[in-house]
Design a protein around this motif. Structure first.
Motif, mmCIF file in Angstrom:
data_model
loop_
_atom_site.group_PDB
_atom_site.id
_atom_site.type_symbol
_atom_site.label_atom_id
_atom_site.label_comp_id
_atom_site.label_asym_id
_atom_site.label_seq_id
_atom_site.Cartn_x
_atom_site.Cartn_y
_atom_site.Cartn_z
ATOM 1 N N PHE A 191 -8.322 17.942 -6.685
ATOM 2 C CA PHE A 191 -8.877 18.151 -5.345
ATOM 3 C C PHE A 191 -8.994 16.786 -4.687
ATOM 4 N N HIS A 192 -8.500 16.698 -3.471
ATOM 5 C CA HIS A 192 -8.516 15.411 -2.756
ATOM 6 C C HIS A 192 -9.032 15.687 -1.359
ATOM 7 N N ARG A 193 -10.315 15.354 -1.128
ATOM 8 C CA ARG A 193 -10.946 15.735 0.139
ATOM 9 C C ARG A 193 -11.442 14.498 0.878
ATOM 10 N N ASN A 194 -11.052 14.385 2.137
ATOM 11 C CA ASN A 194 -11.527 13.328 3.026
ATOM 12 C C ASN A 194 -12.506 13.951 4.005
ATOM 13 N N VAL A 195 -13.321 13.124 4.623
ATOM 14 C CA VAL A 195 -14.287 13.645 5.608
ATOM 15 C C VAL A 195 -13.561 14.171 6.842
ATOM 16 N N ASP A 246 -15.724 7.412 2.619
ATOM 17 C CA ASP A 246 -14.274 7.266 2.403
ATOM 18 C C ASP A 246 -14.034 6.762 0.986
ATOM 19 N N TRP A 247 -12.809 6.375 0.681
ATOM 20 C CA TRP A 247 -12.366 6.101 -0.684
ATOM 21 C C TRP A 247 -12.754 4.744 -1.229
ATOM 22 N N ARG A 248 -13.229 3.836 -0.345
ATOM 23 C CA ARG A 248 -13.392 2.461 -0.802
ATOM 24 C C ARG A 248 -14.441 2.310 -1.894
ATOM 25 N N GLY A 264 -17.808 15.100 2.850
ATOM 26 C CA GLY A 264 -17.799 13.820 2.128
ATOM 27 C C GLY A 264 -16.441 13.546 1.517
ATOM 28 N N TYR A 265 -16.291 12.301 1.042
ATOM 29 C CA TYR A 265 -15.062 11.943 0.332
ATOM 30 C C TYR A 265 -15.230 12.397 -1.107
ATOM 31 N N ASP A 266 -14.351 13.300 -1.540
ATOM 32 C CA ASP A 266 -14.570 13.975 -2.822
ATOM 33 C C ASP A 266 -13.233 14.166 -3.527
ATOM 34 N N THR A 313 2.473 13.614 2.846
ATOM 35 C CA THR A 313 3.225 12.343 2.716
ATOM 36 C C THR A 313 2.321 11.119 2.574
ATOM 37 N N ASN A 314 1.062 11.218 2.978
ATOM 38 C CA ASN A 314 0.183 10.032 2.924
ATOM 39 C C ASN A 314 -0.920 10.179 1.878
ATOM 40 N N SER A 315 -1.550 11.366 1.824
ATOM 41 C CA SER A 315 -2.675 11.537 0.895
ATOM 42 C C SER A 315 -2.226 12.025 -0.474
ATOM 43 N N ALA A 316 -1.441 13.100 -0.508
ATOM 44 C CA ALA A 316 -1.051 13.715 -1.785
ATOM 45 C C ALA A 316 -0.265 12.786 -2.704
ATOM 46 N N PRO A 317 0.469 11.765 -2.204
ATOM 47 C CA PRO A 317 1.150 10.876 -3.157
ATOM 48 C C PRO A 317 0.215 10.263 -4.198
ATOM 49 N N HIS A 318 -1.056 10.140 -3.893
ATOM 50 C CA HIS A 318 -2.004 9.687 -4.931
ATOM 51 C C HIS A 318 -1.994 10.633 -6.117
ATOM 52 N N GLU A 319 -2.029 11.927 -5.841
ATOM 53 C CA GLU A 319 -2.032 12.902 -6.947
ATOM 54 C C GLU A 319 -0.661 13.001 -7.597
ATOM 55 N N ALA A 335 -11.124 0.567 -9.176
ATOM 56 C CA ALA A 335 -9.669 0.750 -9.288
ATOM 57 C C ALA A 335 -8.939 -0.262 -8.417
ATOM 58 N N TYR A 336 -9.424 -0.465 -7.197
ATOM 59 C CA TYR A 336 -8.782 -1.455 -6.318
ATOM 60 C C TYR A 336 -8.927 -2.863 -6.912
ATOM 61 N N ARG A 337 -10.113 -3.172 -7.466
ATOM 62 C CA ARG A 337 -10.303 -4.518 -8.015
ATOM 63 C C ARG A 337 -9.361 -4.768 -9.181
ATOM 64 N N PHE A 362 -0.717 2.529 -5.740
ATOM 65 C CA PHE A 362 -1.332 3.742 -6.314
ATOM 66 C C PHE A 362 -2.415 3.284 -7.281
ATOM 67 N N MET A 363 -3.579 2.995 -6.743
ATOM 68 C CA MET A 363 -4.629 2.326 -7.515
ATOM 69 C C MET A 363 -5.324 3.249 -8.503
ATOM 70 N N ARG A 364 -5.142 4.569 -8.395
ATOM 71 C CA ARG A 364 -5.887 5.450 -9.306
ATOM 72 C C ARG A 364 -5.482 5.240 -10.762
ATOM 73 N N GLU A 419 0.842 -1.185 0.000
ATOM 74 C CA GLU A 419 0.000 0.000 0.000
ATOM 75 C C GLU A 419 0.888 1.249 0.000
ATOM 76 N N LYS A 420 0.354 2.337 -0.559
ATOM 77 C CA LYS A 420 1.119 3.591 -0.547
ATOM 78 C C LYS A 420 1.105 4.168 0.859
ATOM 79 N N PRO A 421 2.163 4.911 1.196
ATOM 80 C CA PRO A 421 3.401 5.091 0.443
ATOM 81 C C PRO A 421 4.291 3.870 0.562
#
Ligand code: ISE
Length: 334
Positions: free
Chosen positions: A153-157, A266-268, A229-231, A170-176, A274-276, A124-126, A95-97
């Motif tokens: 834009f990467h927004r968590n609840v 959340d992101w699931r 919301g997760y957005d 270091t944890n969220s932005a690596p996706h972008e 993407a995860y599948r 990095f499943m995106r 899992e990232k990172p």
């Protein structure tokens, strides 16, 4: 060939990965669910018919009845466990990172390169998300002309209890960081970062501006306490047009002169496909030894962590920080 898996970490991510393999990916079986909490490991094992549980990750990786490893334990454990999987010559989806620091990422690159074969895939499943895939295809097919900018834009609840301010970078932005490299096909040469002040003590948003080595601009907002919301949104802007990410919304409600749709918590759900697809690609990698051309390698993991380190430096200094990404070793050139 059926791949026998060890899932290390039975938290929100490990539980979801175990579910995906158990429910959606024939050709895999779950040998052991490992977690520091025996109870949490047992819950996931019971929900997925995994054969065994453990609280010893290194023993799980070494088991003769484990062919491949998925690491979804806390970020700080990723390097040691990935190195153990490499030493055991077992394919590993981390899992990232890949690791919070570039030094540990470099240790992994060195160990994998020394084996002469690819063993590591990073989560990095995106890259497997149908919306990002379509965005990249539209660019690669020339519909947009030259890419100029990418806005993210990467927004968590809300942040989990252990989440620190730096983890927005270091944890969220690596996706972008990784998604922008994947879509644009290039690398970054600088980063700057600023953040607004909240009225409370919650982790505030971070806004980053990155320049690519091909003189494009990427903006990233990470807001881990968006509340509503997760957005996750994205727009790729070219000289001829733009592409925005679609978000899978299954219904809209129309009542009392208004219309509404709901956000995920959340992101699931947003990235379920993407995860599948990511996990299916890892299974094929474990079965054939040939890595997916889409999936993130350990080198991609190193680059995202390097960018994150520069982002933390930029936020602390208030200055634009240069990013120097070396050429990858031959093992990582497609
Ligand atoms: C989390 O670890 C994830 O990987 C999610 O995809 C992301 O949206 C979230 O911000 C991270 O904390």
């Amino acid at each position: 060939m059926t791949i026998r898996l060890a899932i290390i970490g039975a938290g929100i991510m490990g539980a979801d990965h175990a579910r995906i393999f158990a429910e959606d990916l024939p050709g895999s079986t779950l040998t052991v669910i490992c977690d520091a909490s025996e109870e949490r490991a047992r819950t996931v094992a019971d929900n997925t018919d995994a054969t065994d549980i453990s609280t010893d990750p290194l023993a799980c990786i070494a088991r003769a009845d484990v062919d491949a490893v998925l690491i979804a334990s806390p970020d700080g454990t990723h390097a040691e466990l990935t190195l153990a999987a490499i030493a055991a010559s077992k394919p590993v989806l981390c899992e990232k990172p890949l690791a919070p620091g570039t030094a540990d990422c470099q240790r992994i690159i060195h160990a994998e390169t020394a084996t002469g074969r690819r063993l590591v895939q990073v989560g990095f499943m995106r890259r497997f998300d149908p919306a990002y895939s379509e965005m990249k295809r539209k660019l690669d097919e020339g519909h947009l002309g030259r890419a100029l900018m990418m806005h993210n834009f990467h927004r968590n609840v809300e942040t989990p209890p252990s989440f620190t301010g730096a983890m927005a970078i270091t944890n969220s932005a690596p996706h972008e960081f990784d998604a922008a490299r994947f879509v644009l096909g290039g690398n970054f040469r600088s980063i700057s970062a600023v953040q607004p002040k909240r009225t409370d003590t919650l982790v505030a948003p971070v806004v980053m501006i990155l320049q690519t080595t091909d003189d494009q601009v990427v903006t990233i907002e990470v807001n881990n306490n968006a509340a509503y919301g997760y957005d996750v949104r994205g727009e790729l802007v070219g000289e001829l047009g733009s592409v925005t990410l679609g978000t899978p919304v299954w219904s809209r409600t129309h009542i009392g002169l208004s219309a509404s749709e709901t956000y995920d918590a959340d992101w699931r759900s947003r990235f379920a496909e993407a995860y599948r697809l990511q996990n299916r690609a890892f299974l094929a990698f474990a079965q054939t030894g040939t890595p997916s051309k889409i999936a993130s390698s350990a080198w991609d993991g190193l680059v995202s962590t390097l960018i994150a380190e520069k982002g933390v430096e930029a936020l602390a200094s208030g200055k634009t920080v240069p990013i120097e990404i070396p050429e990858p070793p031959a093992l990582y050139r497609n």
